[in-house]
Every structure is written in structure tokens, then in C-alpha cells.
Design a protein around this motif. Structure first.
Motif, PDB file in Angstrom:
ATOM      1  N   ARG A  43       1.069  -1.514  -0.260  1.00  0.00           N
ATOM      2  CA  ARG A  43      -0.401  -0.330   0.120  1.00  0.00           C
ATOM      3  C   ARG A  43       0.854   0.748   0.000  1.00  0.00           C
ATOM      4  O   ARG A  43       0.546   1.839  -0.211  1.00  0.00           O
ATOM      5  CB  ARG A  43      -0.939   0.301   0.997  1.00  0.00           C
ATOM      6  N   GLU A  44       2.068   1.143   0.092  1.00  0.00           N
ATOM      7  CA  GLU A  44       2.873   2.278   0.572  1.00  0.00           C
ATOM      8  C   GLU A  44       4.042   2.395  -1.105  1.00  0.00           C
ATOM      9  O   GLU A  44       4.787   2.958  -1.216  1.00  0.00           O
ATOM     10  CB  GLU A  44       4.077   2.291   2.061  1.00  0.00           C
ATOM     11  N   GLY A  45       3.788   1.042  -1.870  1.00  0.00           N
ATOM     12  CA  GLY A  45       4.334   1.374  -2.931  1.00  0.00           C
ATOM     13  C   GLY A  45       5.403   0.758  -2.786  1.00  0.00           C
ATOM     14  O   GLY A  45       6.154   1.091  -3.853  1.00  0.00           O
ATOM     15  N   VAL A  46       5.748  -0.427  -2.248  1.00  0.00           N
ATOM     16  CA  VAL A  46       6.524  -1.159  -1.721  1.00  0.00           C
ATOM     17  C   VAL A  46       6.603  -2.020  -2.302  1.00  0.00           C
ATOM     18  O   VAL A  46       5.952  -3.319  -2.060  1.00  0.00           O
ATOM     19  CB  VAL A  46       7.402  -1.120  -0.392  1.00  0.00           C
ATOM     20  N   HIS A  47       6.922  -2.921  -3.702  1.00  0.00           N
ATOM     21  CA  HIS A  47       7.078  -3.823  -3.978  1.00  0.00           C
ATOM     22  C   HIS A  47       7.597  -5.062  -3.545  1.00  0.00           C
ATOM     23  O   HIS A  47       9.119  -5.000  -3.112  1.00  0.00           O
ATOM     24  CB  HIS A  47       7.639  -3.743  -5.348  1.00  0.00           C
ATOM     25  N   THR A  48       6.897  -5.977  -2.469  1.00  0.00           N
ATOM     26  CA  THR A  48       6.988  -7.020  -1.881  1.00  0.00           C
ATOM     27  C   THR A  48       6.819  -8.348  -2.204  1.00  0.00           C
ATOM     28  O   THR A  48       5.438  -8.251  -2.583  1.00  0.00           O
ATOM     29  CB  THR A  48       5.762  -6.510  -0.891  1.00  0.00           C
ATOM     30  N   VAL A  49       7.684  -9.624  -2.097  1.00  0.00           N
ATOM     31  CA  VAL A  49       7.750 -10.450  -2.700  1.00  0.00           C
ATOM     32  C   VAL A  49       7.118 -11.595  -1.049  1.00  0.00           C
ATOM     33  O   VAL A  49       7.930 -11.756  -0.326  1.00  0.00           O
ATOM     34  CB  VAL A  49       8.607 -10.780  -3.661  1.00  0.00           C
ATOM     35  N   VAL A  50       6.376 -12.786  -1.541  1.00  0.00           N
ATOM     36  CA  VAL A  50       5.810 -12.995  -0.134  1.00  0.00           C
ATOM     37  C   VAL A  50       6.140 -15.253  -0.502  1.00  0.00           C
ATOM     38  O   VAL A  50       5.990 -15.289  -1.778  1.00  0.00           O
ATOM     39  CB  VAL A  50       4.429 -13.295   0.296  1.00  0.00           C
ATOM     40  N   LEU A  51       7.317 -15.047   0.566  1.00  0.00           N
ATOM     41  CA  LEU A  51       7.572 -16.379  -0.260  1.00  0.00           C
ATOM     42  C   LEU A  51       7.345 -18.081   0.970  1.00  0.00           C
ATOM     43  O   LEU A  51       8.158 -17.376   1.856  1.00  0.00           O
ATOM     44  CB  LEU A  51       8.993 -16.988  -0.234  1.00  0.00           C
ATOM     45  N   GLU A  52       6.453 -18.638   0.826  1.00  0.00           N
ATOM     46  CA  GLU A  52       5.832 -19.405   1.708  1.00  0.00           C
ATOM     47  C   GLU A  52       6.117 -21.091   1.120  1.00  0.00           C
ATOM     48  O   GLU A  52       6.045 -20.741   0.133  1.00  0.00           O
ATOM     49  CB  GLU A  52       5.055 -19.542   1.666  1.00  0.00           C
ATOM     50  N   ALA A  53       6.939 -21.209   2.333  1.00  0.00           N
ATOM     51  CA  ALA A  53       6.894 -22.969   2.376  1.00  0.00           C
ATOM     52  C   ALA A  53       5.717 -24.333   1.901  1.00  0.00           C
ATOM     53  O   ALA A  53       6.454 -25.033   1.165  1.00  0.00           O
ATOM     54  CB  ALA A  53       7.634 -23.059   4.126  1.00  0.00           C
TER      55      ALA A  53
END
Ligand SMILES: Cc1cc2nc3c(=O)[nH]c(=O)nc-3n(C[C@H](O)[C@H](O)[C@H](O)COP(=O)(O)OP(=O)(O)OC[C@H]3O[C@@H](n4cnc5c(N)ncnc54)[C@H](O)[C@@H]3O)c2cc1C
Length: 485
Positions: A43-53
Motif C-alpha cells: 500500500r506504500e508502493g513498496v514492491h513486496t514478494v512473499v515466499l511461503e514454505a
């Protein structure tokens, strides 16, 4: 058994990571903490990736009771006494802000997650303590008052009430929130090389890394394994019990928890340190409480979960370690991980976006002093990671002593081994040394699992990893001529 959350919400599966990608922030772990952190940053424009096991919400979050409250037990008076008024105030304000933030997100995004705004209560049979706790909570600015009459059939002098709290369906919430996020499931992180996070199928290069893995699995730096233990609790979903509106928890060492979800009354409790449940009667004790308080009820589901407990009862949220300025941790939620996950998301967002956060200092992991390192360091020398152990020869008369449905640690000429006998007579051998830091595992009869009493890793009777911080299983490889007697 599946929790009612898992059985009433099928989550859409995401692909695993294939190839090498880039992101501003990589979040490792897709439970409540990881998904909220990613959502808040995006929401702040920070490109974020989630890695889930494995699967999103598939860790402790699927087995929570999902009360969203700043009332973390009977804690206000003792927090003021032990930590001072300022810390106690900040703690309650941070968690109260988290309650409000949940409501804001759910209304703004129109998330259908069975949100109910309701009050929370801590009950006790000690009237004096209740009066003092209500006063302390009010002094700290909590929406607190004292009530004498409760809707639950537990004998007590009354309760401290916090107005305007909430409860919801945690997986429905995550399913909606994850819609717009970049997520890779079935992508366990195996290694981190500076800014590059490695999985079997690919890697993510990220400026910042958030460990939202429930228990941080990188032991050095950080040494979280010296600063937390895990506690396990059990839950029954009852049908046919009188409906309640509020959310309740007892005070004292063995508190029972109550909340309603639809037609189910959730009754929880019977906590113990993970790895210390030799008798295996936790579900039975809860069932006994259910029969006493709700004799006409019927058990619809049962499950258990665990959480990390810090020495000072405050989570670790912030920079992972002094020499890792771009790594962040969110852990040690004390069984209050709904609001703690939101507090983490808000603190880490502000930190990563270069803004001050008024509550960051009290949660900072650097409040730890290395002088606290306990005995447990000795165990690290025994780590057996990477060793492939094979089936041991176990004398037949020893094996015959293990009853169907139970397990034992057996001494053999080659060392100790864990042996489980299934109801159908089949035997399963596992390495009894935890691959995390070398502690000896203990059998948990309630769940038929091998649990680590030091750091809380858990394995099924076949040796498959269920919960970290360990990242490997304890299966023994069958070798030719191996024998169980
Ligand atoms: C019985 C019980 C009842 C509770 N009830 C409440 C309640 O009513 N209210 C409340 O506020 N709190 C409650 N809690 C606490 C709350 O459920 C937890 O604190 C919270 O769910 C933890 O969320 P998390 O995201 O930190 O962890 P998790 O949900 O466990 O998520 C961590 C994720 O990280 C992933 N992961 C681990 N290692 C790796 C790796 N190497 N690579 C990639 N991914 C990895 C896991 O697969 C997992 O999905 C309860 C706890 C218990 C035990």
C-alpha cells in the motif's frame, strides 16, 4: 484434525517460485504476520514478494482462535510494576491501534471474514486482583471496566472488560487480503546469501528481508533460540453449547478461553511447554471442562497450535540483529499474534519507509543482552544437520513393549531411536535428535508427534517436519538388513 477455519475456507493455491526475481522487500512466511506485512508495504508502493514454505495461513494461523484484542490476559498491573508505566502504555496503545487497523482494513476492503465487533474479558475468582487490574488498565488508557456477571458458566468473581474489540475468521481474511499480493507457495527458503534468498526453484534478490516464519530459522546472528520457548494449547469446537457474545480468557496458570464462531463455541486451553506433554491428556481435560460447563454440547472439531514466548512477554519486532541492518524479525507473539502481527506490520512498514514509529522501541529485538544466553548454547554442539542416519537394530522384546498407538525412545547399540507403533502394528523409527540444535525430542501422545522441548520444532511419527524452527525432518533411511527385532 482440521480447525474450523481450515474446514470452512479453501484457499486458492499459488505457484511456487521458478527462476530468479527481484523485489524491494521479501517476506519469508505467509501467516498472519507475513501477509499483513506484505499488504501494508504494498500500500506504500513498496514492491513486496512473499515466499511461503507450504500454504498461506497454513502455519499457526490456521489453528488460532482469532480474537483481535489488546487485552492480552491479566497483564496491565504487572506490566506497570515490572516494565514501568511508559512501556505498559505503549504496549497497550500499539495493540489497541492494531485492533482499530483491522477494522479499518476490513471495512475499507469490504472483506467478508465474519468480523464481529465485541468485548473481551479476563475473568478471575480473585475480586481484589480484578479491581486492581481494571484500575491499572484504565490508567493506561485501555477501554476497561469491571463487570460482575458473565455469560459463561465459569465460577468467578467477575471480569475486566475491554470494550470494542473484535473476532473474525482468520483464513477468510487472509484469502481476501492476499488477492493483490505477489506470493509464491510451496517455496521453502533454504538459504540466504546476503540479499539473495534461495529456494529449490529460484531466488529473490531483495533490498530488505522480513522473517515472518513464526520462529526465525536463521540461528546466527540473532540467536532467537536462546530467547524464546514455545507453548502449545488445545481447542475444541462445541455444537449445542449456549451461544456467547464476548471473548473470554481466565487469569492464572491454566486459563480456559471461550469465543463463539457461528454455531460453534470454541473452548481452548491446557497449555504446556512444547515437548512436555508426557501424559497426553490435554484433549481429555478440555473435554472434561466441556462436559462440566456445557453438558448438552457435542464436539465438532479439535485441534492444537503453539506460539513463541519471550522472557519479558513482549514480542520481538524490528531489526533481526545488529549486524543485519536489512533483515527484520516479527516473532514471540505470546499467543496474541493477531494484534501482534498487525503491530509488526505497522512497525516494519514505518521502519522500511524511513518513518518513526512511536512503539518501535519497546518491541525492538535489540533489547536483548547477550549475557542472557542460557545453558542451551551447549546443545548447539550436538547439531546433526545434514547427517543421514539409518534404521537401527532394535531387539524384538523391547519393541514388543510398545503398545499400538504409542511410542517410546529406545536405546540400541547404535544410539537412541524414537519408535512409534501404529494401531495396525506397523513400526516407525525416527532420529530422536532435533535437527535444529540437537535437543532430544519427546513424544506428545495427544498429537502423536515428536516435539522438541528446547525450541518447539515438531515432527509427525514418520519423521516429517511439521513445525520449525527446524527446517528438516527426522526420517531414518531404511538400509538393507535393518531390523526392528
Ligand atoms: C491455541 C492458540 C490460540 C490462539 N488464539 C489467538 C487469539 O485468539 N488471538 C490472538 O491474537 N492470537 C492467538 N494465538 C496466536 C496466533 O495464532 C499466532 O501468534 C499467529 O497465528 C502467528 O502468526 P505468524 O504469521 O507469526 O505464524 P504462522 O501462521 O505460523 O506463519 C509462519 C509461516 O512461515 C512459514 N515458514 C516457516 N519457515 C519457512 C521457510 N523456511 N520458508 C518459507 N516459509 C516458511 C510457515 O510455513 C508458516 O506458514 C493463538 C495461539 C494458539 C497456540
Amino acid at each position: 484434525m482440521e480447525s474450523i477455519w481450515s474446514s470452512t475456507c479453501r484457499m486458492k493455491e499459488r505457484e511456487s517460485l521458478k527462476g530468479d526475481i527481484r523485489a524491494d522487500v521479501a517476506v519469508i512466511g505467509g501467516g498472519m504476520a507475513g501477509i499483513l506485512a506484505a499488504y501494508t508495504l504494498e500500500r506504500e508502493g513498496v514492491h513486496t514478494v512473499v515466499l511461503e514454505a507450504e500454504r498461506i495461513g497454513g502455519g499457526q494461523t490456521k489453528n488460532t482462535t482469532a480474537k483481535i484484542t489488546s487485552q492480552h490476559g491479566m497483564f496491565c498491573r504487572s506490566f506497570i510494576e515490572k516494565k514501568g508505566r511508559e512501556t505498559a502504555e505503549k504496549y497497550i496503545q500499539a495493540n489497541q491501534a492494531a485492533v482499530e487497523e483491522y477494522k479499518k482494513i476490513i471495512y475499507r476492503e469490504k472483506i467478508d471474514c465474519d468480523l464481529e465487533e465485541t468485548d473481551s474479558f479476563v475473568y478471575s475468582d480473585d475480586e481484589g486482583s480484578l479491581i486492581l487490574e481494571a484500575e491499572a488498565a484504565s490508567k493506561l488508557g485501555a477501554p476497561a471496566s469491571l463487570v460482575r456477571k458473565l455469560e459463561i458458566p465459569v465460577p468467578c468473581a467477575g471480569a475486566v472488560k475491554f470494550r470494542g474489540q473484535a473476532q473474525f475468521h482468520p483464513l477468510k481474511f487472509l484469502e481476501a487480503l492476499k488477492e493483490e499480493l505477489t506470493i509464491y507457495e510451496n517455496s521453502p527458503v533454504k538459504e540466504i546469501e546476503e540479499e539473495r534468498i534461495l529456494t529449490a526453484g529460484g531466488s529473490v534478490k531483495a533490498d530488505k528481508i522480513i522473517f515472518a516464519t513464526h520462529y526465525p530459522f536463521v540461528n546466527f546472528p540473532g540467536m532467537y533460540f536462546t530467547r524464546m520457548h514455545q507453548e502449545r494449547s488445545y481447542v475444541l469446537a462445541l455444537e449445542g453449547a449456549e451461544n456467547i457474545k464476548g471473548m473470554y480468557i481466565g487469569s492464572g496458570p491454566d486459563p480456559l478461553s471461550f469465543r463463539q464462531y457461528g454455531k460453534y463455541l470454541l473452548l481452548g486451553g491446557k497449555s504446556h511447554r512444547t515437548g512436555e506433554n508426557k501424559d497426553g491428556c490435554r484433549y481429555e481435560e478440555l473435554r472434561e471442562a466441556a462436559r462440566r460447563f456445557y453438558p448438552r454440547s457435542r464436539e465438532a472439531a479439535s485441534w492444537s497450535a503453539q506460539d513463541c514466548i519471550t522472557a519479558d512477554q513482549i514480542p520481538f519486532i524490528g531489526q533481526y540483529a545488529s549486524d543485519r541492518p536489512n533483515w527484520f524479525a516479527a516473532t514471540g507473539f505470546q499467543k496474541w499474534g493477531m494484534t501482534s502481527s498487525m503491530v509488526s506490520a505497522m512497525i516494519l512498514r514505518d521502519r522500511i519507509c524511513g518513518r518513526a514509529n512511536p512503539y518501535a522501541d519497546i518491541f525492538s529485538p535489540d533489547r536483548f543482552s547477550s549475557e542472557e544466553i542460557p545453558q542451551i548454547m551447549k546443545d548447539s554442539g550436538k547439531a546433526v544437520k545434514g547427517l543421514i542416519k539409518r534404521f537401527f537394530h532394535i531387539p524384538g522384546d523391547t519393541v514388543n513393549l510398545i503398545a499400538p498407538g504409542s511410542a517410546s525412545i529406545v536405546e540400541t547399540a547404535e544410539g537412541k531411536v524414537g519408535v512409534y507403533r501404529a494401531e495396525d502394528g506397523r513400526l516407525f523409527q525416527v532420529d530422536i535428535v532435533c535437527p535444529h540444535l540437537g535437543c532430544q525430542l519427546a513424544w506428545n501422545p495427544d498429537e502423536r508427534t515428536w516435539d522438541c522441548p528446547c525450541h518447539g520444532s515438531r515432527f509427525d511419527y514418520e519423521g516429517n517436519l511439521l513445525e520449525g524452527p527446524a527446517q528438516d525432518g527426522i526420517r531414518l533411511e531404511c538400509k538393507a538388513g535393518a531390523s526392528l527385532g
